[in-house]
Design an enzyme around this catalytic site. Structure first.
Site, PDB file in Angstrom:
ATOM      1  N   LYS A  74      99.569 -48.359  24.298  1.00  0.00           N
ATOM      2  CA  LYS A  74      99.154 -49.208  23.188  1.00  0.00           C
ATOM      3  C   LYS A  74      98.955 -50.615  23.745  1.00  0.00           C
ATOM      4  O   LYS A  74      99.903 -51.263  24.178  1.00  0.00           O
ATOM      5  CB  LYS A  74     100.206 -49.185  22.084  1.00  0.00           C
ATOM      6  CG  LYS A  74      99.763 -49.845  20.773  1.00  0.00           C
ATOM      7  CD  LYS A  74     100.075 -51.312  20.788  1.00  0.00           C
ATOM      8  CE  LYS A  74      99.448 -52.006  19.584  1.00  0.00           C
ATOM      9  NZ  LYS A  74      99.512 -53.481  19.716  1.00  0.00           N
ATOM     10  N   GLU A  84     112.098 -53.580  28.444  1.00  0.00           N
ATOM     11  CA  GLU A  84     112.040 -54.730  29.348  1.00  0.00           C
ATOM     12  C   GLU A  84     111.726 -55.926  28.466  1.00  0.00           C
ATOM     13  O   GLU A  84     110.616 -56.074  27.961  1.00  0.00           O
ATOM     14  CB  GLU A  84     110.962 -54.516  30.417  1.00  0.00           C
ATOM     15  CG  GLU A  84     111.122 -55.462  31.607  1.00  0.00           C
ATOM     16  CD  GLU A  84     110.326 -56.736  31.448  1.00  0.00           C
ATOM     17  OE1 GLU A  84     110.954 -57.748  31.044  1.00  0.00           O
ATOM     18  OE2 GLU A  84     109.125 -56.755  31.711  1.00  0.00           O
ATOM     19  N   CYS A 142     108.736 -63.410  31.562  1.00  0.00           N
ATOM     20  CA  CYS A 142     110.148 -63.190  31.246  1.00  0.00           C
ATOM     21  C   CYS A 142     111.047 -63.451  32.450  1.00  0.00           C
ATOM     22  O   CYS A 142     112.258 -63.560  32.297  1.00  0.00           O
ATOM     23  CB  CYS A 142     110.350 -61.780  30.710  1.00  0.00           C
ATOM     24  SG  CYS A 142     109.497 -60.506  31.636  1.00  0.00           S
ATOM     25  N   GLU A 162     114.351 -68.392  24.811  1.00  0.00           N
ATOM     26  CA  GLU A 162     113.147 -68.164  25.605  1.00  0.00           C
ATOM     27  C   GLU A 162     111.954 -68.840  24.928  1.00  0.00           C
ATOM     28  O   GLU A 162     111.527 -68.444  23.842  1.00  0.00           O
ATOM     29  CB  GLU A 162     112.877 -66.670  25.781  1.00  0.00           C
ATOM     30  CG  GLU A 162     111.718 -66.397  26.723  1.00  0.00           C
ATOM     31  CD  GLU A 162     111.500 -64.924  26.976  1.00  0.00           C
ATOM     32  OE1 GLU A 162     111.252 -64.558  28.141  1.00  0.00           O
ATOM     33  OE2 GLU A 162     111.563 -64.134  26.006  1.00  0.00           O
TER      34      GLU A 162
END
Length: 488
Positions: free
Chosen positions: A180, A254, A289, A390
């Protein structure tokens, strides 16, 4: 650079065929280089389209899983060759689709894609079991078998690289796959299907497009999806893991990071500056990340190192990601652009903060593109929001430290645990730090990105499961069957 290609109407790739959404709906793809520029349209897939893709993958699974590994290996390596021939086209499309700079980011991403197809093809014969010493008259052995249908859900920051983490490993192990693509950056993934689709048997590899909350959710809930492999934010990852877990499907996550980047006094050198600059991931607009977004500088070298680092950052050019001269491209969309701006304003308001660098002053590009220059907060506190959350943008918090115990405590004082960087010439200290830091991936005296064959994944809320390695393939895309035989 202002010219854009004529918009192309892409389709989804399901069961070896290019198809529209079942309801015929489509959505525009906007380039982050120009918020007013439609560069393509893609189908706006729904649950019915997820059903079609999963059904195609399920139908193809028995024959694909039943192949000798050498046959799958040949096809995976043919995919690698085809992708390598198209690397420049993929890189140019990455720059247009994601805003990642062609030289510093887009080309390296396509290189990782090719390398991981080659690596996984090369270790195809390692998907094997063991024989146990059961004594005369008994044969006890294990087989590693594929899980079945895998749904890979991709992010927008580095679609090809993340697809590389999932696609060749899942296929080499004998699974079939539904990828996807990210709603905001779908083009490189449908292009990948165009390049390798005809090499693989119909239904083995499928690509769907659409909203994560619609077709992505349908895949996560689908009873015929045996494994969900997700890369994205921690918040969304929690939801995906919960939904998949309710039906006891396999999953791997992840997720986010707020990685510590620790500099010891003996590492105040130019070569370390180069590596620390890599670790900041400014060349990816901070949209990584693994960004070393918390820079812990020892007080003995704090002012000197930071001053020289800022000079390096000032030399980075923010510009059109298609331009070879650009070091830094643009962020993905207006929502992300606004979120980064909000964090910058928050950081500037913190008591005691010093602005070591605010690249907005020197920024030569802006609207209609989504551009942000690097911002460096000096004398930051580890407990600040800008040091804990983040941001996913080019924002660096620089934090002073004096003792090893102090910096370890601060480094581990985070909900995340994906990556960490340690720069220290005393290898005993460096290895001791690596042992003490709570992170799934620690780099010593280097700041680069993922390496083919390494086991990559996070601790804590940075997720679970490993990718990009033989271990990741075995743990993430196979299951063990124990067989006991009485020999008569």
């Amino acid at each position: 650079m202002t010219d854009f290609p004529a918009p192309k109407d892409w389709k989804m790739y399901i069961g070896g065929e290019w198809v529209d959404a079942a309801d015929g709906s489509r959505t525009d793809v906007i380039t982050p280089i120009d918020r007013n520029q439609v560069v393509a349209t893609v189908p706006d897939g729904k649950a019915e389209d997820a059903d079609r893709a999963v059904a195609a993958a399920r139908a193809a699974f028995p024959a694909w899983a039943g192949l000798h590994f050498k046959e799958r290996q040949k096809l995976i390596l043919r995919c690698a060759d085809a992708l390598e021939s198209a690397t420049e086209e993929l890189a140019q499309l990455t720059a247009l689709d994601t805003g990642n700079a062609i030289r510093t980011q887009a080309r390296p991403e396509t290189g990782v894609l090719v390398d991981l197809f080659r690596y996984m093809g090369g270790v195809a014969g390692e998907v094997k079991g063991v024989t146990l010493p059961a004594g005369d008259g008994d044969l006890h052995y294990t087989k590693r078998e594929p899980l079945g249908v895998v749904a890979g859900i991709l992010p927008w920051n580095s679609p090809l690289m993340i697809a590389a983490f999932k696609t060749p490993a899942a296929l080499t192990a004998g699974n079939t796959l539904v990828l996807k693509s990210a709603e905001d950056a779908p083009l490189t993934i449908v292009k990948m299907a165009e390049i390798i689709g005809d090499i693989l048997p119909p239904g083995v590899f499928n690509v769907v497009t659409g909203k994560g909350s619609v077709i992505g959710e349908a895949l996560v809930q689908h009873p015929d999806v045996d494994k969900v492999s997700f890369t994205g934010s921690t918040g969304v990852g929690r939801h995906v893991a919960e939904v998949a877990g309710k039906r006891l499907a396999h999953s791997s996550m992840e997720l986010g990071g707020k990685s510590p980047n620790i500099i010891f006094p003996d590492s105040n050198t130019d070569d370390v500056l180069d590596q620390v600059l890599l670790a900041t991931r400014f060349a990816r607009q901070g949209q990584s990340c693994t960004m070393g977004s918390r820079l812990f500088l020892h007080t003995e070298i704090y002012d000197d190192f930071l001053g020289r680092l800022v000079e390096r950052i000032k030399g980075m050019k923010v510009g059109d990601p298609r331009d070879e001269a650009s070091d830094i491209g643009c962020v993905i969309n207006e929502k992300q652009h606004r979120q980064i701006a909000d964090y910058i304003e928050l950081g500037k308001s913190m008591d005691g903060v010093e602005i070591a660098y605010d690249g907005a002053v020197d920024l030569e590009v802006g609207e209609p593109g989504f551009y942000h220059a690097p911002v460096v907060f000096s004398k930051a506190k580890n407990e600040w929001k800008t040091s804990q959350e983040e941001i996913f943008g080019p924002v660096l918090s620089v934090i002073p430290w004096t003792t090893e115990d102090e910096v370890v405590e601060m480094a581990n004082d985070s909900d995340f645990g994906l990556a960490a960087f340690v720069f220290c010439r005393d290898i005993d200290k460096a290895l001791r730090m690596a042992d003490r830091i709570e992170s799934g991936w620690v780099q010593i005296n280097q700041g680069g990105g993922q390496v083919v064959g390494q086991s990559y994944g996070g601790y804590k809320t940075s997720g679970f499961g490993r990718e990009a390695s033989l271990e990741g393939m075995l743990e993430g895309f196979t299951q063990i069957k124990q067989i006991n035989v009485k020999i008569r």
